[in-house]
Design an enzyme around this catalytic site. Structure first.
Site, mmCIF file in Angstrom:
data_model
loop_
_atom_site.group_PDB
_atom_site.id
_atom_site.type_symbol
_atom_site.label_atom_id
_atom_site.label_comp_id
_atom_site.label_asym_id
_atom_site.label_seq_id
_atom_site.Cartn_x
_atom_site.Cartn_y
_atom_site.Cartn_z
ATOM 1 N N ASP A 1 35.331 46.297 60.885
ATOM 2 C CA ASP A 1 35.902 45.022 60.489
ATOM 3 C C ASP A 1 34.779 44.031 60.193
ATOM 4 O O ASP A 1 33.882 43.849 61.015
ATOM 5 C CB ASP A 1 36.806 44.493 61.608
ATOM 6 N N HIS B 1 37.606 31.036 57.215
ATOM 7 C CA HIS B 1 38.028 31.462 58.558
ATOM 8 C C HIS B 1 36.874 31.312 59.543
ATOM 9 O O HIS B 1 37.039 30.755 60.638
ATOM 10 C CB HIS B 1 38.507 32.916 58.520
ATOM 11 N N GLU C 1 45.967 38.432 61.730
ATOM 12 C CA GLU C 1 44.887 38.040 60.825
ATOM 13 C C GLU C 1 45.134 38.690 59.477
ATOM 14 O O GLU C 1 45.374 39.895 59.390
ATOM 15 C CB GLU C 1 43.515 38.445 61.377
ATOM 16 N N GLU D 1 43.999 40.222 56.229
ATOM 17 C CA GLU D 1 42.770 40.848 55.747
ATOM 18 C C GLU D 1 43.037 41.808 54.588
ATOM 19 O O GLU D 1 44.132 42.357 54.453
ATOM 20 C CB GLU D 1 42.082 41.635 56.875
ATOM 21 N N ASP E 1 44.918 42.406 61.385
ATOM 22 C CA ASP E 1 44.039 42.600 62.538
ATOM 23 C C ASP E 1 44.585 41.770 63.703
ATOM 24 O O ASP E 1 44.066 40.715 64.049
ATOM 25 C CB ASP E 1 42.624 42.156 62.143
ATOM 26 N N ARG F 1 44.145 36.057 71.435
ATOM 27 C CA ARG F 1 43.065 35.061 71.492
ATOM 28 C C ARG F 1 42.613 34.759 72.906
ATOM 29 O O ARG F 1 41.445 34.438 73.132
ATOM 30 C CB ARG F 1 43.534 33.765 70.821
ATOM 31 N N GLN G 1 40.538 37.666 74.070
ATOM 32 C CA GLN G 1 39.282 37.620 73.309
ATOM 33 C C GLN G 1 38.318 36.572 73.883
ATOM 34 O O GLN G 1 37.115 36.833 74.036
ATOM 35 C CB GLN G 1 39.603 37.306 71.845
ATOM 36 N N LYS H 1 41.557 43.230 70.377
ATOM 37 C CA LYS H 1 41.817 43.707 69.021
ATOM 38 C C LYS H 1 42.306 45.148 68.996
ATOM 39 O O LYS H 1 42.953 45.554 68.028
ATOM 40 C CB LYS H 1 40.522 43.647 68.196
ATOM 41 N N THR I 1 46.251 47.734 64.890
ATOM 42 C CA THR I 1 45.876 47.197 63.581
ATOM 43 C C THR I 1 46.870 47.793 62.597
ATOM 44 O O THR I 1 47.056 49.011 62.579
ATOM 45 C CB THR I 1 44.441 47.625 63.203
ATOM 46 N N GLU J 1 43.995 29.228 63.327
ATOM 47 C CA GLU J 1 43.527 28.183 62.422
ATOM 48 C C GLU J 1 44.657 27.207 62.077
ATOM 49 O O GLU J 1 44.452 26.000 62.030
ATOM 50 C CB GLU J 1 42.989 28.815 61.137
#
Lengths: 435, 435
Positions: free
Chosen positions: A135, A142, A207, A209, A241, A245, A248, A261, A265, A382
């Protein structure tokens, strides 16, 4: 480098019902997949409208020859790794031949009809056995948005504009669109507490991607030059993805994301080829004044001219309440692959510069692709400024992060004047409660 | 949980010449491998002294039955993944039967002799097709030493004593002992310069690690409890996690090591079973006063009592000049697996707590296992305090990091009063110049 040819001709129509008006899969696209019919084994196919053309049946019906047959022969099993390993020529020959066979003026319509299955009756699988999944972090907006949450005055780290930042992801937990995703349990530590607790993630996020399928690859110790990196791309997909949070934030130092993560996926199952995307190639956006030039191993004129993609990206949220009230999905973001700071070729050249080998069927993720403005931010982190400002839905609901039962859908389309729009199909999954 | 039985009896001797005096592979060990003879295909075998017993031949010679045969049947191909997937019972049955067949009092000596090949005439391969490789960071003295270089007053990050820190590594570039390792080229940035340059790493290092082979594994979404985690271990090996410290320092923020590690990882080719290591199990060392207790999902009484290993570890350096002068290898470090802060079972329970699936043949690395004192530091970075204080060799040479032509050898031995010592074989590679 794929050329524009008759397969991109906007005047070309298909005899397959509904294909010409299909938002994703008109005859100008023809993405590969691994599919199975009820009771059948997984095998290779190609999407046309709402149908899948069975490549093994097409071979058996003597519809393919020479290079096109060579590519199709590799598609009898449950993975496209061997097809990917062949590189561009057989894949292009197969796509060109299928474009003829499926076109209005095809003389083989009768034989081809026998090779089609309604997509709605098929199961779509991952297209390759993924050896390694990497990744990247090439969405500069971002990276800036996330950096701002930690370092308001200095959001981008000093290496960002020199290094296409990437890290190794988990291949075993990559799943195909539609598979539900279980909310992970993990260690959670609030800043108010001295010690972590164990519980379901309270800050579950998606996410947005772009996924890149690797073709022939390279031997260990033999870097891929930027000039030939395009030959290593077998196709593209959408990649979600999923990110916890809170897990993480507590675990990621000093070696990067791990359990936050690796619980899942999700990929869209269609392999959209570089050939199909040829009309949507674009110049790499000019770097802002003051940004350093890419180092020589990342710099090639043709990459700068056509190495970027202009693909519209979209994130939709469907909550149980929206569905119950008959309300449409809530569009969380509109973004575009032009917001990648590094091109796929630069990602490949960088990945291999120290000798690391890529293998056919390996997967690269772009990292979250956010647009500069909030309506194009590619993650909830975000959109809500770290969970501070809730997103309001037409149902009266609010979301700071994802709740159980929420469904996230990613979509992508190439749109360009003078060409037929093509799409990636959906990358979709529903969140299940933690076990 | 493997029990002590007759296979561990120190009085048991083998009729295979040299096996009883072999430093690694007496009859009490019997590690698995994938080997090939000249002109032959890779297949499964078992080490005894300086020979390899061909499992396919042993099956054909009717030497194996029931569970032992079931395990051996999976060893006809080039990978042991299927054998690993069977779990402990067939593997234990096979080991017990081989111990009988190779013992002095064996009645089948004649038939077994025909299944042996001299190891010196064989090529050893990676034992599994590695789906995913995860590297942990459980060597607390290493984490402290490395942390000190960056944060002298606060070397360990706050998460260290709660989270078995890990990250995903690169599976494609894992190679077997003996394969040379090319010095990687990468982006290098000195603190004196504003921008990075591209060049061969000037700070190439090794890392002394224990490798763990995963057995049956788990389904996505179904964590492995600490109480059953031992059943998921198919065996152990040595792992050299080559690291380019200068590339790492520049690239690793915010997502962790990438090109600094993915150019090569070297493994010893022998799968030393949990059964063979049963005599060398030990209690998990007591945590220092003030350290938090492991969270409940990482805490099991039997893990605390027998979940750690007492294996001596050794790093040797051979330079071209040492060889030319006829001098012995320079011993860089003596360490021990007791210096792991987290046990292999804790690593497995943590890895899967959020639902991440482990698959048969996956590989875990422990992270660098340093002893508390400098003569047991498991990397050059630690031995030289970041390249400050050179290591002096008997040849008059100095080393701050590895030079081209240097060869690094890792070794491991279980040593315990009342038991026969067993070893892991070598994990060895020579550094080639950058391309």
């Amino acid at each position: 480098m794929p050329e524009l040819d008759s397969t991109h001709d906007p005047a070309r129509r298909s005899w397959v019902p509904g294909a010409d008006a299909h938002p994703d899969f008109p005859i100008q696209n023809l993405p590969f997949c691994i599919f199975s019919t009820p009771g059948g084994e997984p095998r290779g196919g190609v999407a046309i409208g709402d149908a899948i053309l069975d490549l093994t049946k097409a071979l058996a019906a003597d519809l393919l020859s020479s290079d096109a047959a060579r590519a199709a022969e590799t598609a009898h099993g449950p993975h496209l790794n061997v097809m990917f390993s062949l590189g561009g020529k057989p894949r292009q020959a197969l796509r060109s031949r299928l474009s003829q066979l499926l076109a209005n003026d095809s003389s083989e319509k009768g034989k081809v009809e026998g090779c089609l299955f309604p997509t709605a009756e098929c199961v779509l699988h991952l297209p390759s056995r993924i050896g390694d999944y990497t990744d990247f972090y090439v969405g500069i907006h971002h990276a800036t948005n996330v950096g701002k949450l930690f370092r308001p005055d200095n959001p981008l780290l000093p290496n960002y504009k020199y290094v296409p930042i990437g890290y190794h992801g988990r291949a075993s937990s990559v799943v195909s669109s539609g598979a539900p995703v279980c909310r992970p349990t993990g260690q959670l530590k609030s800043s108010a507490e001295a010690a972590p607790i164990v519980g379901p993630s309270q800050r579950l996020d998606y996410e947005l991607e772009l996924g890149i399928w690797i073709g022939p690859g390279n031997e260990l110790g033999e870097p891929i030059a930027i000039e030939t990196a395009a030959d290593e791309i077998a196709g593209y997909c959408l990649l979600n993805d999923w990110s916890a949070r809170d897990i993480q934030a507590w675990e990621y130092q000093p070696l990067g994301p791990f359990l936050s993560k690796n619980f899942a996926t999700t990929l869209s199952p269609w392999v959209v080829t570089p050939e199909a995307l040829a009309p949507f190639r674009t110049a790499q956006p000019k770097r802002p004044a003051g940004d350093p030039s890419p180092l020589p191993y990342l710099l090639d004129q043709s990459d700068q001219e056509t190495g970027a993609l202009d693909i519209d990206l979209e994130v939709l949220l469907i909550t149980p309440t929206l569905k119950r009230k008959g309300l449409p999905p809530h569009r969380l973001a509109l973004s575009n692959t032009r917001y990648m700071y590094w091109t796929p070729r630069q990602m490949i050249a960088h990945h291999t510069m120290g000798g690391c080998n890529l293998r056919p069927g390996d997967l690269l993720g772009s990292g979250t692709i956010s647009a500069p403005d909030p309506d194009g931010f590619g993650s909830m982190l975000e959109l809500t400024q770290g969970g501070t400002n809730a997103v309001r839905l037409a149902s009266g609901e609010e979301r700071r992060f994802l709740e159980d039962g929420d469904e996230v859908v990613l979509r992508a389309h190439g749109n360009r004047a003078g060409y037929v729009s093509i799409g990636f199909g959906e990358c979709r999954a529903t969140i299940l409660p933690a076990r």
